[in-house]
Design a protein around this motif. Structure first.
Motif, PDB file in Angstrom:
ATOM      1  N   TYR A  53       0.815  -1.206   0.000  1.00  0.00           N
ATOM      2  CA  TYR A  53       0.000   0.000   0.000  1.00  0.00           C
ATOM      3  C   TYR A  53       0.852   1.262   0.000  1.00  0.00           C
ATOM      4  N   TRP A  54       1.808   1.385   0.922  1.00  0.00           N
ATOM      5  CA  TRP A  54       2.615   2.600   1.027  1.00  0.00           C
ATOM      6  C   TRP A  54       3.572   2.753  -0.142  1.00  0.00           C
ATOM      7  N   LYS A  55       4.083   1.642  -0.647  1.00  0.00           N
ATOM      8  CA  LYS A  55       4.980   1.723  -1.815  1.00  0.00           C
ATOM      9  C   LYS A  55       4.240   2.304  -3.009  1.00  0.00           C
ATOM     10  N   ILE A  56       3.052   1.798  -3.255  1.00  0.00           N
ATOM     11  CA  ILE A  56       2.264   2.280  -4.387  1.00  0.00           C
ATOM     12  C   ILE A  56       1.832   3.730  -4.162  1.00  0.00           C
ATOM     13  N   GLU A  60       2.807   6.894  -6.558  1.00  0.00           N
ATOM     14  CA  GLU A  60       1.774   7.597  -7.307  1.00  0.00           C
ATOM     15  C   GLU A  60       1.531   9.023  -6.822  1.00  0.00           C
ATOM     16  N   GLN A  61       1.690   9.270  -5.548  1.00  0.00           N
ATOM     17  CA  GLN A  61       1.340  10.568  -4.967  1.00  0.00           C
ATOM     18  C   GLN A  61       2.524  11.246  -4.287  1.00  0.00           C
ATOM     19  N   PHE A  62       3.717  11.074  -4.799  1.00  0.00           N
ATOM     20  CA  PHE A  62       4.911  11.634  -4.171  1.00  0.00           C
ATOM     21  C   PHE A  62       4.831  13.147  -3.960  1.00  0.00           C
ATOM     22  N   PRO A  63       4.395  13.928  -4.965  1.00  0.00           N
ATOM     23  CA  PRO A  63       4.324  15.381  -4.734  1.00  0.00           C
ATOM     24  C   PRO A  63       3.381  15.766  -3.600  1.00  0.00           C
ATOM     25  N   VAL A  66       4.914  13.978  -0.017  1.00  0.00           N
ATOM     26  CA  VAL A  66       6.231  14.468   0.400  1.00  0.00           C
ATOM     27  C   VAL A  66       6.426  15.936   0.035  1.00  0.00           C
ATOM     28  N   GLY A  67       6.050  16.301  -1.168  1.00  0.00           N
ATOM     29  CA  GLY A  67       6.295  17.659  -1.653  1.00  0.00           C
ATOM     30  C   GLY A  67       5.582  18.744  -0.875  1.00  0.00           C
ATOM     31  N   LEU A  68       4.286  18.563  -0.610  1.00  0.00           N
ATOM     32  CA  LEU A  68       3.531  19.600   0.102  1.00  0.00           C
ATOM     33  C   LEU A  68       3.996  19.796   1.544  1.00  0.00           C
ATOM     34  N   PRO A  69       4.197  18.722   2.323  1.00  0.00           N
ATOM     35  CA  PRO A  69       4.718  18.952   3.672  1.00  0.00           C
ATOM     36  C   PRO A  69       6.105  19.592   3.674  1.00  0.00           C
ATOM     37  N   MET A  70       6.964  19.165   2.758  1.00  0.00           N
ATOM     38  CA  MET A  70       8.294  19.760   2.684  1.00  0.00           C
ATOM     39  C   MET A  70       8.222  21.208   2.205  1.00  0.00           C
ATOM     40  N   ASN A 120       4.622  21.706  -9.014  1.00  0.00           N
ATOM     41  CA  ASN A 120       3.612  21.375 -10.025  1.00  0.00           C
ATOM     42  C   ASN A 120       4.174  21.525 -11.447  1.00  0.00           C
ATOM     43  N   LEU A 121       4.930  22.600 -11.673  1.00  0.00           N
ATOM     44  CA  LEU A 121       5.467  22.830 -13.015  1.00  0.00           C
ATOM     45  C   LEU A 121       6.597  21.870 -13.378  1.00  0.00           C
ATOM     46  N   LEU A 122       7.376  21.477 -12.388  1.00  0.00           N
ATOM     47  CA  LEU A 122       8.544  20.648 -12.667  1.00  0.00           C
ATOM     48  C   LEU A 122       8.287  19.147 -12.563  1.00  0.00           C
ATOM     49  N   TRP A 123       7.172  18.745 -11.938  1.00  0.00           N
ATOM     50  CA  TRP A 123       6.905  17.325 -11.765  1.00  0.00           C
ATOM     51  C   TRP A 123       6.428  16.726 -13.081  1.00  0.00           C
ATOM     52  N   GLN A 124       7.066  15.630 -13.457  1.00  0.00           N
ATOM     53  CA  GLN A 124       6.704  14.943 -14.700  1.00  0.00           C
ATOM     54  C   GLN A 124       5.855  13.726 -14.370  1.00  0.00           C
ATOM     55  N   ASN A 125       4.714  13.618 -15.023  1.00  0.00           N
ATOM     56  CA  ASN A 125       3.839  12.459 -14.780  1.00  0.00           C
ATOM     57  C   ASN A 125       4.205  11.300 -15.658  1.00  0.00           C
TER      58      ASN A 125
END
Length: 125
Positions: A53-56, A60-63, A66-70, A120-125
């Motif tokens: 669960y956490w790996k997936i 899928e939701q790294f930004p 991790v991104g928002l809290p950081m 948001n601008l730099l993250w590649q999907n």
């Protein structure tokens, strides 16, 4: 009390209050750095948890995870360092003047939004 404080009319109580605020700000900065490092360490060790669960979720939701809290911690870090190095934050944007308690809050929001927009601008999907 230093000569500069005597010349500026700063009392002993105000001097202690200023010093206490600076010490607490530095403590918060150090705690933020330690917390961020700890969370990054835990993120690298999430593979030790049972199930996928956490790996997936992190893949899928790294930004978001991790991104928002950081971004929030980074914005707070920048705001605190600016306050420590230059004193109370005051600025003007488009005719609106921010000072007192509103200035650090608005500055934090601006920093946070800029970091989030950059992610948001730099993250590649």
């Amino acid at each position: 009390m230093s000569e500069e404080q005597k010349d500026a009319g700063v009392t002993t109580d105000e001097s202690h209050s200023i010093r206490l605020r600076a010490v607490i700000s530095w403590v918060v900065v150090i705690i933020l750095i330690c917390f961020g490092a700890f969370m990054l360490y835990k993120l690298t060790n999430f593979h030790n948890t049972p199930g996928d669960y956490w790996k997936i979720m992190v893949k899928e939701q790294f930004p978001v995870l991790v991104g928002l809290p950081m971004a929030g911690l980074g914005s707070l870090f920048v705001t605190l360092i600016l306050r420590i190095s230059t004193g109370p934050i005051e600025f003007e944007i488009g005719g609106l003047k921010f000072k007192g308690g509103a200035a650090p809050i608005v500055f934090w929001i601006i920093c946070f939004m800029v970091i989030v927009l950059s992610i948001n601008l730099l993250w590649q999907n």
